[in-house]
Every structure is written in C-alpha cells, then in structure tokens.
Design a protein around this motif. Sequence first.
Motif, PDB file in Angstrom:
ATOM      1  N   ALA A  18       0.787  -1.295   0.077  1.00  0.00           N
ATOM      2  CA  ALA A  18      -0.044   0.068   0.024  1.00  0.00           C
ATOM      3  C   ALA A  18       0.829   1.333   0.027  1.00  0.00           C
ATOM      4  O   ALA A  18       0.531   2.224  -0.755  1.00  0.00           O
ATOM      5  CB  ALA A  18      -0.842  -0.099   1.321  1.00  0.00           C
ATOM      6  N   GLY A  44      -2.723 -11.957  -0.002  1.00  0.00           N
ATOM      7  CA  GLY A  44      -3.761 -10.733  -0.403  1.00  0.00           C
ATOM      8  C   GLY A  44      -3.088  -9.614  -1.078  1.00  0.00           C
ATOM      9  O   GLY A  44      -3.839  -8.517  -1.297  1.00  0.00           O
ATOM     10  N   TYR A  46      -2.489  -9.456  -4.360  1.00  0.00           N
ATOM     11  CA  TYR A  46      -3.033  -9.521  -5.485  1.00  0.00           C
ATOM     12  C   TYR A  46      -4.673  -8.778  -5.237  1.00  0.00           C
ATOM     13  O   TYR A  46      -4.892  -7.773  -6.147  1.00  0.00           O
ATOM     14  CB  TYR A  46      -3.390 -10.885  -6.051  1.00  0.00           C
ATOM     15  N   GLU A  47      -5.324  -9.066  -4.309  1.00  0.00           N
ATOM     16  CA  GLU A  47      -6.648  -8.440  -4.123  1.00  0.00           C
ATOM     17  C   GLU A  47      -6.390  -7.091  -3.635  1.00  0.00           C
ATOM     18  O   GLU A  47      -7.011  -6.213  -4.027  1.00  0.00           O
ATOM     19  CB  GLU A  47      -7.137  -9.226  -2.845  1.00  0.00           C
ATOM     20  N   MET A  48      -5.342  -6.688  -2.879  1.00  0.00           N
ATOM     21  CA  MET A  48      -5.072  -5.344  -2.539  1.00  0.00           C
ATOM     22  C   MET A  48      -4.881  -4.182  -3.912  1.00  0.00           C
ATOM     23  O   MET A  48      -5.294  -3.358  -4.091  1.00  0.00           O
ATOM     24  CB  MET A  48      -3.807  -5.130  -1.609  1.00  0.00           C
ATOM     25  N   LEU A  50      -5.738  -5.072  -6.862  1.00  0.00           N
ATOM     26  CA  LEU A  50      -7.146  -4.856  -7.573  1.00  0.00           C
ATOM     27  C   LEU A  50      -7.901  -3.769  -6.860  1.00  0.00           C
ATOM     28  O   LEU A  50      -8.606  -3.222  -7.697  1.00  0.00           O
ATOM     29  CB  LEU A  50      -7.804  -6.407  -7.655  1.00  0.00           C
ATOM     30  N   ASP A  51      -8.038  -3.864  -5.677  1.00  0.00           N
ATOM     31  CA  ASP A  51      -8.822  -2.560  -4.963  1.00  0.00           C
ATOM     32  C   ASP A  51      -8.218  -1.327  -5.393  1.00  0.00           C
ATOM     33  O   ASP A  51      -9.036  -0.301  -5.615  1.00  0.00           O
ATOM     34  CB  ASP A  51      -8.655  -2.856  -3.400  1.00  0.00           C
ATOM     35  N   TYR A  52      -6.789  -0.971  -5.606  1.00  0.00           N
ATOM     36  CA  TYR A  52      -6.540   0.155  -5.900  1.00  0.00           C
ATOM     37  C   TYR A  52      -6.844   0.362  -7.452  1.00  0.00           C
ATOM     38  O   TYR A  52      -7.042   1.409  -7.832  1.00  0.00           O
ATOM     39  CB  TYR A  52      -4.829   0.122  -5.893  1.00  0.00           C
ATOM     40  N   LYS A  54      -9.485  -0.489  -8.979  1.00  0.00           N
ATOM     41  CA  LYS A  54     -10.790  -0.003  -8.925  1.00  0.00           C
ATOM     42  C   LYS A  54     -11.142   1.452  -8.801  1.00  0.00           C
ATOM     43  O   LYS A  54     -11.808   2.002  -9.263  1.00  0.00           O
ATOM     44  CB  LYS A  54     -11.610  -0.864  -7.949  1.00  0.00           C
ATOM     45  N   ALA A  55     -10.162   1.743  -7.766  1.00  0.00           N
ATOM     46  CA  ALA A  55     -10.103   3.270  -7.390  1.00  0.00           C
ATOM     47  C   ALA A  55      -9.387   4.197  -8.364  1.00  0.00           C
ATOM     48  O   ALA A  55      -9.728   5.414  -8.169  1.00  0.00           O
ATOM     49  CB  ALA A  55      -9.543   3.529  -5.909  1.00  0.00           C
ATOM     50  N   ASP A  56      -8.757   3.703  -9.013  1.00  0.00           N
ATOM     51  CA  ASP A  56      -7.621   4.702  -9.785  1.00  0.00           C
ATOM     52  C   ASP A  56      -7.595   3.892 -11.328  1.00  0.00           C
ATOM     53  O   ASP A  56      -6.836   2.687 -11.214  1.00  0.00           O
ATOM     54  CB  ASP A  56      -6.352   5.043  -9.086  1.00  0.00           C
TER      55      ASP A  56
END
Length: 360
Positions: A18, A44, A46-48, A50-52, A54-56
């Motif tokens: 992060a 986690g 890869y999932e983290m 992917l979350d980024y 989605k936001a940018d």
Amino acid sequence: MAKIDVLLPVKNGVAYLAEAIDSIINQNFSDWRLIVLDHGSTDGSYEMALDYAKADQRIVVFQFLDAVGLSGLLNKGLELCQCDFVMRHDADDVAFPDRMEKSLAAFARHPHIDVIGGHALKIDGAGKETGLIKVPTDIARLQAAFFFKNPIIHPTVMMRFSTIQALAMRYGIDFINLLPESEQLVVNGLAEDYYLFGQLGVLGKCLNIDEVLIKYRWHGNNVGATKFLDQISLSIKISRYLAASFSARHSIERFDPAPFCTYGGTVLEIVPNVSHHDLAGRFNKMSDTLSCVLGKSNGLSRELAYRKVLSTRHTLCMLIKYMFFTLKNSRELDEWYAVKNWVTRKIKRRQFVSVELLDQ
C-alpha cells in the motif's frame, strides 16, 4: 497512452504494498500508468492491488503464475508497455513525490542517455532511516564501475522505451550480442538488473543523477540478504561477461575485473597460486586499458584509485592505502564497508569467497 509506465512486481508483499502504490499515486507528475505484476501472491497482495485499480483507472493489475523468476515477470511487464519511459518500482520501496519529475528532467538534459538512476535513502522494515546509498554520478566512472559491481539501484531506474524496443531489451538475456553464443549468459534472477544495466553500461547509455529518488527498504527478505553467496557467484560471471563484451566492442585484449570487485561489500579472496605482485600487474593492465578507451577523467581516476587499494590483499597495507585514498577523495560508505569487511574477516579468520582468475 501514458508518458510513463511503472512496472511494480510483487509476490506476497502485502505488508508494504500500500505504501509503495501510494507513493506512485502521490507523484507530482500525473501522466503515468502503474502496472502491477503479481507472481502468485497468497497473502492478499493481488486483492489489494485490484482494490487500488478499482479506485484509480491509471492502475492495472496482471497475474503471471508461470513467469520464470523475476526476469520472466518483468519481461511480461515490458511486453505490456506502451509509453515513452518505463520506470521500475518495488513493492516495498517508497518513491519521493518528485521522483518522476527529476528523472524526466534528466532525460531532457541528456538525450543520448537511455537509463537514469539515482541515490536512495535506506530504511528498515519499520521505515526508520538507516543511511544513504550513494551511486556514481560521473558517466565515465559509472561505465567503469559496472565491471566491479552493480552501480545502479534497480528500483530508482527509468528507461527510454524506444531503446528497449530498438535493442529488443529483455531481462536475463544478452541483447547487445558482442560475444559468441557460447559465452552469453541467461540470468533468471538474483542479478537480472546487473546483467541488463551492465550491457547498457558497456554501450555508455546509463547515468545516475545526484538526487535521492526513493526510500529503499532493506529487511531480512531482500534477495541480497537471503541468497548472498549465490548472488556473488553469479555477479562474478556477469562482471567477466561485461569486461569481455567491452573488450570485443573496442577490439582490445580482455581483462579480468573479478579480483577487484566488491559485490555487497565483499572483497574476493584470490586463489593461493596467484601472487600479490601478479595481482598488481593485472590491475595495472586493466587500468591502462580502461583509461585508454574511456579517456582520462576525474571520475574514472577516482574509481580506479579505489580499485587499486583492493589490489593488495595484505590487511594492514590495504587499510593504509585506503586511508591515503580518503585524503584525496570523498569517503563513500560502501567503499569503506568493503575494506572494513575484509579486515574484520581476516582478523576473525573466517572463510573467504574465492575466485578463479582467468588466464590473461
């Protein structure tokens, strides 16, 4: 198409990921695309990522489970790039907000250069500052330094993408093709950056700027910490490959840089049948060759002066020579560490890393 594509490989790096991604998002320069290359994370990461994403929308994530080593993973990333410049960043490092701006400005000042790196502030696992890692900023000195160590910090690098395409540059392979196929190396990991940048160094295409570009995190899981001896063994092969390629390019007699190398602050022991007098003769031959081809300069003179300190393996003599060297030259921590490490190992009579010298 973004001006800069950032390649960020990760495998189980969720602890620092992060902070690494945030340091890209917070750049003063905004025309970039971050390509996260996941190598089969199970923690986690890869999932983290992917979350980024989605936001940018400037962030994209790819997972390559079948990539062979870090070389293979980064090469997958290079195939995805569509940009003017490729920037490297690691999943546990932190870029200063003006990193992109400073690197782009350096490219504008030096249009003949294809790789730009810089200094790094060293931090530990908790983010505490532990020192400054400085790299050579003189072009001639940098070109010579490649024969003795990797003088570029990989995650500080930005590369010109047109050159990557023109040379078919890839990690782990010989792309300058100055040696016969039987002498070429394949480097899938441990020193893939040294192999790639060293080849460009042979061509005189690299430059470090006198700027601190990142916070470089050093912790127990770094490759240099976990596979130290394997990395040194491979680095010896790369040093000799670079020297042989340089000699072939300039049609000169080959020289062996290995006895004067300092990988990870380690001075190599010479085999018993090689005398100190012979080692000094080998150094003088190498020094004359490099000075003739690269031309005399303060930067090159400094690099060779330090390597001459290492041309003796008598502990007290090395220490005295280093002290005289520092009277004329600024002190750099990695150089002092290599000398100190030799003296400490000699006193404690620990096993040394040995190197076979090539017949010259």
